[in-house]
Motif scaffolding. Structure first.
Motif, PDB file in Angstrom:
ATOM      1  N   ARG A 141       0.837  -1.210   0.000  1.00 56.66           N
ATOM      2  CA  ARG A 141       0.000   0.000   0.000  1.00 56.66           C
ATOM      3  C   ARG A 141       0.869   1.255   0.000  1.00 56.66           C
ATOM      4  O   ARG A 141       0.619   2.189  -0.759  1.00 56.66           O
ATOM      5  CB  ARG A 141      -0.940  -0.014   1.204  1.00 56.66           C
ATOM      6  N   GLN A 142       1.892   1.283   0.834  1.00 54.86           N
ATOM      7  CA  GLN A 142       2.778   2.449   0.903  1.00 54.86           C
ATOM      8  C   GLN A 142       3.556   2.633  -0.399  1.00 54.86           C
ATOM      9  O   GLN A 142       3.740   3.760  -0.861  1.00 54.86           O
ATOM     10  CB  GLN A 142       3.743   2.301   2.081  1.00 54.86           C
ATOM     11  N   GLU A 143       4.019   1.532  -0.984  1.00 56.76           N
ATOM     12  CA  GLU A 143       4.749   1.615  -2.254  1.00 56.76           C
ATOM     13  C   GLU A 143       3.850   2.142  -3.374  1.00 56.76           C
ATOM     14  O   GLU A 143       4.273   2.980  -4.171  1.00 56.76           O
ATOM     15  CB  GLU A 143       5.323   0.251  -2.632  1.00 56.76           C
ATOM     16  N   ALA A 144       2.603   1.668  -3.421  1.00 54.79           N
ATOM     17  CA  ALA A 144       1.668   2.142  -4.448  1.00 54.79           C
ATOM     18  C   ALA A 144       1.340   3.615  -4.232  1.00 54.79           C
ATOM     19  O   ALA A 144       1.269   4.397  -5.195  1.00 54.79           O
ATOM     20  CB  ALA A 144       0.397   1.292  -4.431  1.00 54.79           C
ATOM     21  N   ALA A 145       1.164   4.021  -2.987  1.00 54.19           N
ATOM     22  CA  ALA A 145       0.888   5.429  -2.675  1.00 54.19           C
ATOM     23  C   ALA A 145       2.073   6.304  -3.070  1.00 54.19           C
ATOM     24  O   ALA A 145       1.894   7.398  -3.636  1.00 54.19           O
ATOM     25  CB  ALA A 145       0.562   5.592  -1.193  1.00 54.19           C
ATOM     26  N   ALA A 146       3.285   5.828  -2.800  1.00 53.33           N
ATOM     27  CA  ALA A 146       4.486   6.587  -3.170  1.00 53.33           C
ATOM     28  C   ALA A 146       4.612   6.703  -4.684  1.00 53.33           C
ATOM     29  O   ALA A 146       4.991   7.760  -5.204  1.00 53.33           O
ATOM     30  CB  ALA A 146       5.728   5.921  -2.573  1.00 53.33           C
ATOM     31  N   ALA A 147       4.276   5.631  -5.396  1.00 51.76           N
ATOM     32  CA  ALA A 147       4.305   5.683  -6.870  1.00 51.76           C
ATOM     33  C   ALA A 147       3.313   6.732  -7.367  1.00 51.76           C
ATOM     34  O   ALA A 147       3.640   7.544  -8.238  1.00 51.76           O
ATOM     35  CB  ALA A 147       3.982   4.307  -7.458  1.00 51.76           C
TER      36      ALA A 147
END
Length: 194
Positions: free
Chosen positions: A4-10
Motif C-alpha cells: 500500500r505504501q509503495e503504491a501510494a508513493a508511486a
C-alpha cells in the motif's frame, strides 16, 4: 514498506512528475478492433488531446451501448493517421499513466500497425511499468491500485472509484475515465507516508 505504501508513493511520484493520463475507447477487444476515442490529460485534469477518431469499419452496436459512441458521432472525426504524429510528440519522453495500461498500449500499437505507421516498441516491462523505445514510460494505475487496496485481483476503474468515494460520471468515455483515474491516483497519493 508495505505494498500500500509503495503504491501510494508511486502515485505521488506520478503527480510530482506531471504525468499525463491516457485512455482510449474502442470497437472491441480483438486484434482487428480500432480506437474511436482518445484522451490525454495532464495531472491537473486539463485535456492535452481529446478527440473522437473515425474507424475504418462501423462501430458495432454492442460497443455503442457501452461507451455511447456511434457512427454518426465519428463521421467527421479525424482518422488515426491524422492524430498519430501529434500523439507521439505529446507522449515522447513523458510519464504516462493508464488504467489497464496493457490494453491501451496494445490498442495504440495496433492502431499504428493497422495504418502502417511507426509505433515505439516496448523496451522493457517491469510489473506496473512499461518503458517504450522513445523514452516514454507508461505506468498501470490499475495494477498499482490493486496493490494499494490489497486486492487479490485487479479492480475495475468504476469499482476503484466507488471504493474511494469518487463519483462515477461518464464512465466509458475517454475524458471521464482519464479524470476518474486521476482522482484515484490523487487518493492513493494522499496516503503516501501514512
Amino acid at each position: 514498506m508495505t505494498d500500500r505504501q509503495e503504491a501510494a508513493a508511486a502515485a505521488r511520484r506520478w503527480l510530482e512528475q506531471d504525468a499525463l493520463f491516457l485512455d482510449t475507447e474502442t470497437t472491441g477487444l480483438h486484434a482487428g478492433a480500432e480506437i474511436v476515442e482518445l484522451t490525454l490529460i495532464n495531472s491537473r485534469g486539463q485535456p492535452v488531446l481529446d478527440t473522437l477518431i473515425r474507424p475504418e469499419r462501423p462501430i458495432p452496436p454492442q460497443l455503442t451501448r457501452i461507451h455511447g459512441i456511434d457512427n454518426t458521432m465519428v463521421a467527421r472525426a479525424p482518422r488515426w493517421p491524422d492524430i498519430h504524429e501529434q500523439l507521439l510528440e505529446l507522449i515522447e519522453g513523458r510519464l504516462v499513466v493508464i488504467y489497464n495500461a496493457e490494453f491501451d498500449l496494445r490498442m495504440l500499437a495496433q492502431a499504428a500497425s493497422q495504418h502502417r505507421l511507426p509505433w515505439p516498441e516496448v523496451a522493457r516491462r517491469a510489473g506496473a511499468m512499461t518503458r517504450l523505445e522513445n523514452d516514454t514510460v507508461a505506468h498501470c494505475a490499475m495494477l498499482e491500485y490493486t496493490r494499494f487496496c490489497g486486492a487479490s485481483r485487479w479492480q475495475s476503474l468504476g469499482k476503484a472509484c466507488q471504493q474511494q468515494g469518487i463519483e462515477v460520471v461518464g464512465a466509458h468515455r475517454a475524458l471521464a475515465d482519464c479524470r476518474m483515474t486521476l482522482e484515484v491516483v490523487r487518493v492513493m497519493s494522499s496516503q503516501a507516508g501514512a
